[in-house]
Design an enzyme around this catalytic site. Structure first.
Site, mmCIF file in Angstrom:
data_model
loop_
_atom_site.group_PDB
_atom_site.id
_atom_site.type_symbol
_atom_site.label_atom_id
_atom_site.label_comp_id
_atom_site.label_asym_id
_atom_site.label_seq_id
_atom_site.Cartn_x
_atom_site.Cartn_y
_atom_site.Cartn_z
ATOM 1 N N TYR A 56 0.943 -1.226 -0.104
ATOM 2 C CA TYR A 56 -0.088 0.036 -0.082
ATOM 3 C C TYR A 56 0.872 1.342 0.010
ATOM 4 C CZ TYR A 56 -3.952 -2.955 1.513
ATOM 5 O OH TYR A 56 -4.741 -4.103 1.741
ATOM 6 N N LEU A 208 -18.574 -1.782 1.664
ATOM 7 C CA LEU A 208 -19.537 -0.703 0.912
ATOM 8 C C LEU A 208 -19.264 -0.734 -0.619
ATOM 9 C CD1 LEU A 208 -19.019 2.398 3.094
ATOM 10 C CD2 LEU A 208 -21.042 0.817 3.130
ATOM 11 N N GLY A 211 -17.757 2.039 -2.257
ATOM 12 C CA GLY A 211 -18.251 3.220 -2.150
ATOM 13 C C GLY A 211 -19.423 3.176 -2.870
ATOM 14 N N SER A 214 -22.644 3.825 -0.477
ATOM 15 C CA SER A 214 -22.696 4.838 0.361
ATOM 16 C C SER A 214 -23.081 6.053 -0.681
ATOM 17 C CB SER A 214 -21.371 5.268 1.020
ATOM 18 O OG SER A 214 -21.098 6.542 1.464
#
Length: 330
Positions: A56, A208, A211, A214
């Site tokens: 990451y 989610l 996204g 959301s």
């Protein structure tokens, strides 16, 4: 915050974890100061499970976590740090492969321990199955590091049921990290029954659906890096926004947000499933944490699953080339 065990008889961790990936540029730029504040706010709220990966930001994420803990006086033994390894990236940030060979297990761990400024990681897991390396060899190397005291527990990520069984036969697997949400329910057929039989916990990412579940993040801004995912393209995206709208209507009736309902749904699937809240902002963290206070009845769950039925999402979670690399999708 409530706690649970990670796997049968495993370590005690918070009922939800914090996923740090988005703090290191995977989904666009992030502000380091806000990311540090978000990690500290999560720990202050009772989150103990912190999820990172050595690829990451090519080490940036681990250094960020180091700084968050070092600068706050949070005791090392009060948090559970789990690290993924094996992803390979070039200087431009492009992913160029996966290496889970025994030598890379040990080498990657050495760099991780240095970046995190810690003597051990709590859980170490290959991010993907390396097709060139039998899983027994990868697990055997992690087991050596556990015996040496550099790692506490073994984890896997995005592995299929057969691979999980082979790995578990070499050394007990504590947790499997895998995508699981209202829009990604593929684990329910074979993987979830297998890990429950073996007493392996789940740390669920993508709760989610990057996204899509959301209201504040489902629509794409110009240059949004999520446009590379099939679910955010053209007609697929339009169809998935219709699913979100149905979930929003239910959320409004319950005085919640669609994201909160989606998180609460994942948490409702069992105490052995730990949702990873993937955010780089304190306001989004606060919204997500309130989802853990929602109690969903059997009727609520039925209404939610009727609004977003299993298999109704349009498009795969990754493009075809990436899906082909996932042992969990075979």
């Amino acid at each position: 915050m409530e706690t649970t065990t990670l796997g049968r008889g495993g370590p005690v961790v918070s009922r939800a974890g914090l996923g740090l990936m988005g703090m290191s540029g995977i989904y666009g730029r992030a502000d380091d100061a806000e990311s540090l504040a978000t990690i500290r706010a999560a720990v202050d709220a009772g989150i103990t499970l912190l999820d990172t990966g050595d690829f990451y930001g090519m080490g940036h994420n681990e250094l960020l976590l180091r700084d968050a803990l070092r600068g706050s006086g949070i005791p090392r033994d009060s948090v559970f740090i789990q690290v993924k390894f094996g992803g390979q990236r070039d200087p431009s940030g492009a992913f160029v492969g996966s290496d889970a060979s025994p030598a890379m297990v040990k080498s990657s761990l050495a760099y991780t321990l240095t970046r995190l400024d810690t003597d051990y990681v709590d859980l170490y897991q290959p991010a993907r199955l390396d097709p060139r390396v039998p899983i027994e060899e990868t697990v055997g190397a992690v087991a050596e590091m556990i015996k040496a005291g550099y790692v506490r527990y073994l984890g896997l990520s995005e592995m299929g049921a057969d691979t999980i069984r082979r790995a578990h036969a070499v050394h007990p697997v504590t947790a499997l990290q895998i995508e699981y949400s209202l829009m990604s329910r593929g684990i329910e057929a074979q993987i979830l029954p297998a890990v429950r039989e073996l007493g392996i916990g789940i740390t669920a990412y993508g709760i989610l659906s990057r996204g899509l579940l959301s209201s504040g993040t489902a629509r794409l801004a110009p240059g949004d890096p999520r446009a590379r995912f099939p679910r955010f393209r053209g007609e697929n995206h339009a169809r998935n926004l219709e699913l979100l709208a149905a979930l929003e209507a239910i959320a409004e009736d319950k005085g919640a947000t669609a994201a909160q309902l989606a998180i609460a749904w994942v948490a409702s699937r069992g105490d052995d499933i730990i949702p990873l809240i993937g955010t780089k902002r304190r306001d989004r963290l606060s919204e997500a944490l309130r989802a853990l206070d929602l109690t969903l009845s059997a009727d609520d769950l039925a209404v939610i699953e009727a609004a977003v039925p299993a298999g109704a999402v349009a498009g795969d979670r990754y493009d075809a080339a990436q899906v082909a690399m996932l042992d969990s999708e075979r």
